[in-house]
Design a protein around this motif. Structure first.
Motif, PDB file in Angstrom:
ATOM      1  N   GLU A  16       0.845  -1.191   0.000  1.00 22.64           N
ATOM      2  CA  GLU A  16       0.000   0.000   0.000  1.00 22.64           C
ATOM      3  C   GLU A  16       0.886   1.250   0.000  1.00 22.64           C
ATOM      4  OE1 GLU A  16      -3.266   0.131  -0.195  1.00 22.64           O
ATOM      5  OE2 GLU A  16      -3.494  -2.058  -0.238  1.00 22.64           O
ATOM      6  N   MET A  17       0.404   2.319  -0.617  1.00 21.31           N
ATOM      7  CA  MET A  17       1.166   3.556  -0.701  1.00 21.31           C
ATOM      8  C   MET A  17       0.526   4.629   0.175  1.00 21.31           C
ATOM      9  SD  MET A  17       3.952   4.631  -2.044  1.00 21.31           S
ATOM     10  CE  MET A  17       4.194   3.495  -3.435  1.00 21.31           C
ATOM     11  N   VAL A  18       1.305   5.171   1.088  1.00 19.41           N
ATOM     12  CA  VAL A  18       0.826   6.238   1.970  1.00 19.41           C
ATOM     13  C   VAL A  18       1.421   7.555   1.474  1.00 19.41           C
ATOM     14  CG1 VAL A  18       0.766   7.126   4.327  1.00 19.41           C
ATOM     15  CG2 VAL A  18       0.712   4.651   3.922  1.00 19.41           C
ATOM     16  N   ILE A  19       0.572   8.520   1.145  1.00 26.40           N
ATOM     17  CA  ILE A  19       1.030   9.812   0.659  1.00 26.40           C
ATOM     18  C   ILE A  19       1.305  10.738   1.842  1.00 26.40           C
ATOM     19  CG2 ILE A  19       0.520  11.783  -0.832  1.00 26.40           C
ATOM     20  CD1 ILE A  19       0.764   9.110  -2.271  1.00 26.40           C
ATOM     21  N   LEU A  20       2.493  11.345   1.852  1.00 24.99           N
ATOM     22  CA  LEU A  20       2.876  12.263   2.917  1.00 24.99           C
ATOM     23  C   LEU A  20       2.928  13.684   2.357  1.00 24.99           C
ATOM     24  CD1 LEU A  20       5.770  10.170   4.523  1.00 24.99           C
ATOM     25  CD2 LEU A  20       3.385  10.313   5.250  1.00 24.99           C
ATOM     26  N   THR A  21       2.166  14.579   2.939  1.00 23.47           N
ATOM     27  CA  THR A  21       2.113  15.963   2.485  1.00 23.47           C
ATOM     28  C   THR A  21       3.205  16.786   3.160  1.00 23.47           C
ATOM     29  OG1 THR A  21       0.606  16.661   4.245  1.00 23.47           O
ATOM     30  CG2 THR A  21      -0.385  15.729   2.255  1.00 23.47           C
ATOM     31  N   ASP A  22       3.375  18.023   2.690  1.00 20.17           N
ATOM     32  CA  ASP A  22       4.346  18.919   3.318  1.00 20.17           C
ATOM     33  C   ASP A  22       3.971  19.168   4.774  1.00 20.17           C
ATOM     34  OD1 ASP A  22       5.735  19.092   0.968  1.00 20.17           O
ATOM     35  OD2 ASP A  22       4.805  20.975   0.326  1.00 20.17           O
ATOM     36  N   GLU A  23       2.670  19.226   5.055  1.00 25.45           N
ATOM     37  CA  GLU A  23       2.213  19.434   6.434  1.00 25.45           C
ATOM     38  C   GLU A  23       2.587  18.240   7.303  1.00 25.45           C
ATOM     39  OE1 GLU A  23       0.394  19.892   3.743  1.00 25.45           O
ATOM     40  OE2 GLU A  23       0.247  22.094   3.772  1.00 25.45           O
ATOM     41  N   ASP A  24       2.466  17.027   6.733  1.00 30.20           N
ATOM     42  CA  ASP A  24       2.848  15.824   7.481  1.00 30.20           C
ATOM     43  C   ASP A  24       4.338  15.859   7.806  1.00 30.20           C
ATOM     44  OD1 ASP A  24       0.274  14.735   7.317  1.00 30.20           O
ATOM     45  OD2 ASP A  24       0.705  13.805   5.381  1.00 30.20           O
ATOM     46  N   MET A  25       5.153  16.216   6.816  1.00 29.08           N
ATOM     47  CA  MET A  25       6.592  16.241   7.016  1.00 29.08           C
ATOM     48  C   MET A  25       6.989  17.297   8.040  1.00 29.08           C
ATOM     49  SD  MET A  25       7.548  13.800   5.066  1.00 29.08           S
ATOM     50  CE  MET A  25       9.322  14.005   5.103  1.00 29.08           C
ATOM     51  N   ALA A  26       6.230  18.410   8.083  1.00 34.31           N
ATOM     52  CA  ALA A  26       6.545  19.491   9.018  1.00 34.31           C
ATOM     53  C   ALA A  26       6.326  19.063  10.461  1.00 34.31           C
ATOM     54  CB  ALA A  26       5.698  20.722   8.701  1.00 34.31           C
ATOM     55  N   ASP A  27       5.479  18.049  10.673  1.00 33.15           N
ATOM     56  CA  ASP A  27       5.186  17.580  12.026  1.00 33.15           C
ATOM     57  C   ASP A  27       6.194  16.555  12.534  1.00 33.15           C
ATOM     58  OD1 ASP A  27       2.951  19.183  12.221  1.00 33.15           O
ATOM     59  OD2 ASP A  27       1.587  17.651  11.443  1.00 33.15           O
ATOM     60  N   LEU A  28       7.134  16.125  11.668  1.00 32.83           N
ATOM     61  CA  LEU A  28       8.124  15.141  12.099  1.00 32.83           C
ATOM     62  C   LEU A  28       9.118  15.787  13.063  1.00 32.83           C
ATOM     63  CD1 LEU A  28       8.885  13.303   8.731  1.00 32.83           C
ATOM     64  CD2 LEU A  28       7.439  12.520  10.607  1.00 32.83           C
ATOM     65  N   PRO A  29       9.670  14.977  13.985  1.00 30.26           N
ATOM     66  CA  PRO A  29      10.622  15.542  14.953  1.00 30.26           C
ATOM     67  C   PRO A  29      11.901  16.003  14.277  1.00 30.26           C
ATOM     68  CG  PRO A  29      10.587  13.147  15.113  1.00 30.26           C
ATOM     69  CD  PRO A  29       9.447  13.535  14.209  1.00 30.26           C
ATOM     70  N   VAL A  30      12.194  17.276  14.397  1.00 29.59           N
ATOM     71  CA  VAL A  30      13.430  17.849  13.868  1.00 29.59           C
ATOM     72  C   VAL A  30      14.035  18.737  14.947  1.00 29.59           C
ATOM     73  CG1 VAL A  30      12.669  17.791  11.471  1.00 29.59           C
ATOM     74  CG2 VAL A  30      12.228  19.826  12.856  1.00 29.59           C
ATOM     75  N   THR A  31      15.247  19.135  14.738  1.00 24.84           N
ATOM     76  CA  THR A  31      15.901  20.014  15.696  1.00 24.84           C
ATOM     77  C   THR A  31      16.751  21.023  14.956  1.00 24.84           C
ATOM     78  OG1 THR A  31      17.415  20.131  17.570  1.00 24.84           O
ATOM     79  CG2 THR A  31      17.843  18.428  15.941  1.00 24.84           C
ATOM     80  N   SER A  32      16.842  22.210  15.524  1.00 19.82           N
ATOM     81  CA  SER A  32      17.656  23.264  14.914  1.00 19.82           C
ATOM     82  C   SER A  32      18.850  23.601  15.800  1.00 19.82           C
ATOM     83  CB  SER A  32      16.800  24.520  14.676  1.00 19.82           C
ATOM     84  OG  SER A  32      16.248  24.985  15.895  1.00 19.82           O
ATOM     85  N   SER A  33      19.173  22.721  16.729  1.00 17.91           N
ATOM     86  CA  SER A  33      20.275  22.977  17.646  1.00 17.91           C
ATOM     87  C   SER A  33      21.597  23.061  16.898  1.00 17.91           C
ATOM     88  CB  SER A  33      20.354  21.868  18.695  1.00 17.91           C
ATOM     89  OG  SER A  33      21.525  21.994  19.475  1.00 17.91           O
ATOM     90  N   ARG A  34      22.461  23.946  17.332  1.00 14.19           N
ATOM     91  CA  ARG A  34      23.794  24.081  16.758  1.00 14.19           C
ATOM     92  C   ARG A  34      24.838  23.542  17.732  1.00 14.19           C
ATOM     93  NH1 ARG A  34      24.583  25.294  11.280  1.00 14.19           N
ATOM     94  NH2 ARG A  34      22.566  26.034  10.576  1.00 14.19           N
ATOM     95  N   GLU A  35      24.458  22.518  18.475  1.00 10.76           N
ATOM     96  CA  GLU A  35      25.335  21.983  19.501  1.00 10.76           C
ATOM     97  C   GLU A  35      25.785  20.569  19.152  1.00 10.76           C
ATOM     98  OE1 GLU A  35      25.254  21.422  24.349  1.00 10.76           O
ATOM     99  OE2 GLU A  35      23.423  21.068  23.197  1.00 10.76           O
ATOM    100  N   ILE A  36      27.073  20.325  19.299  1.00 12.54           N
ATOM    101  CA  ILE A  36      27.620  18.968  19.230  1.00 12.54           C
ATOM    102  C   ILE A  36      27.830  18.549  20.678  1.00 12.54           C
ATOM    103  CG2 ILE A  36      29.509  17.517  18.427  1.00 12.54           C
ATOM    104  CD1 ILE A  36      30.035  19.579  16.234  1.00 12.54           C
ATOM    105  N   ALA A  37      26.881  17.807  21.217  1.00 13.56           N
ATOM    106  CA  ALA A  37      26.874  17.496  22.643  1.00 13.56           C
ATOM    107  C   ALA A  37      27.608  16.189  22.925  1.00 13.56           C
ATOM    108  CB  ALA A  37      25.440  17.409  23.153  1.00 13.56           C
ATOM    109  N   VAL A  38      28.658  16.267  23.722  1.00 11.69           N
ATOM    110  CA  VAL A  38      29.403  15.067  24.110  1.00 11.69           C
ATOM    111  C   VAL A  38      28.600  14.309  25.162  1.00 11.69           C
ATOM    112  CG1 VAL A  38      31.495  14.173  25.168  1.00 11.69           C
ATOM    113  CG2 VAL A  38      31.631  16.109  23.592  1.00 11.69           C
TER     114      VAL A  38
END
Length: 294
Positions: free
Chosen positions: A70-92
């Motif tokens: 089966e094929m599930v269509i993912l919209t731009d709105e769906d992709m926007a809800d995925l967990p992302v991060t904008s951190s600029r940290e390389i955390a040890v």
């Protein structure tokens, strides 16, 4: 080299502002698919497998195929809800013995250069890694997705190597069965290893395939065995590097096709995202990024 990312390495209360550079580049020989008769490049149409109609880029969406087809269509709105991060940290997260990490997990390598204000803590971290013979396991957000990576030292420079997730390394589905191995055979194998023992020197190895292709192309150019197409540029008579020539022809190829390149568009999007100011967010535990939809 051009920095592709800026951020900071943080361990404890220490923060080291750094720039990130790609540490590797591919020198694979690239060929075009062309019409043997006249050298014209072959075009490919985006055709729907159901109605047979050509599909415009604006009408192309991301689809995820399930195990039952089966094929599930993912919209731009769906992709926007995925967990992302904008951190600029390389955390040890921790420092681990170097021999505990299977090299098969390593994916892509980057060089870290300290900003002027971070030169001293950078040197301290580098020396600590060398003296302890350990790697720093870190979490970092590249292209808005959090991934696990390690920091190690190479030629006095700290290298960041992103890692694959454990379930992305396949397990062999076969067994190696052998008969009885005799002591004399083992002894002979040891002798062979001792005979070929030595130190690794990358300069001893050459990409003879790429060299042979370039020599072949050079001979054909000098012999006049070239196809002049409407988009071909006149040569000054000098034989240029094959890879450089192919790269310079990309713009002309796109114009001739009358369509944009999806890969280039994605790269441009990524570059644009990196230039946008990022909002600082609270650090969250690393989670496995969603697998790419096809």
């Amino acid at each position: 080299m051009r920095a592709i990312w800026k951020g900071a390495v943080s361990f404890g209360l220490v923060s080291v502002p750094v720039k990130l550079y790609s540490a590797t580049e591919s020198h694979d020989v690239s060929f075009r698919q062309v019409h043997a008769k006249d050298g014209g490049r072959i075009k490919y149409q985006r055709v729907c497998s159901i109605d047979g109609e050509e599909v415009a880029y604006a009408d192309i969406a991301k689809g995820y195929e399930t195990e039952d087809g089966e094929m599930v269509i993912l919209t731009d709105e769906d992709m926007a809800d995925l967990p992302v991060t904008s951190s600029r940290e390389i955390a040890v997260e921790k420092f681990v013995p170097s021999d505990q990490i299977d090299p098969m997990l390593f994916e892509k390598s980057y060089y870290l250069e300290p900003e002027k204000s971070g030169a001293k803590p950078y040197a301290l971290l580098r020396q600590a890694l060398i003296d302890a013979d350990r790697m720093a396991v870190v979490t970092v957000a590249l292209r808005q997705r959090t991934t696990v990576a390690v920091l190690r030292v190479r030629d006095d420079v700290i290298v960041l190597q992103t890692m694959m997730w454990p379930d992305e390394v396949r397990q062999p589905d076969f067994d190696v069965e052998v008969g009885e191995i005799k002591d004399a055979e083992v002894k002979m194998a040891h002798m062979l290893v001792d005979t070929l023992a030595g130190d690794f020197d990358a300069s001893e190895f050459e990409d003879d395939y790429a060299d042979a292709v370039q020599a072949l192309v050079k001979a054909k150019v000098e012999g006049g065995e070239v196809k002049r197409t409407p988009t071909a540029t006149k040569s000054s008579g000098e034989v240029v590097d094959l890879l450089a020539a192919l790269q310079k022809s990309v713009a002309a190829a796109k114009e001739a096709r009358g369509e944009s390149d999806a890969g280039s568009a994605d790269a441009a999007t990524d570059a644009g995202d990196e230039k946008k100011p990022k909002k600082k967010g609270a650090k969250k535990p690393a989670k496995k990024a969603a697998k790419k939809a096809s």
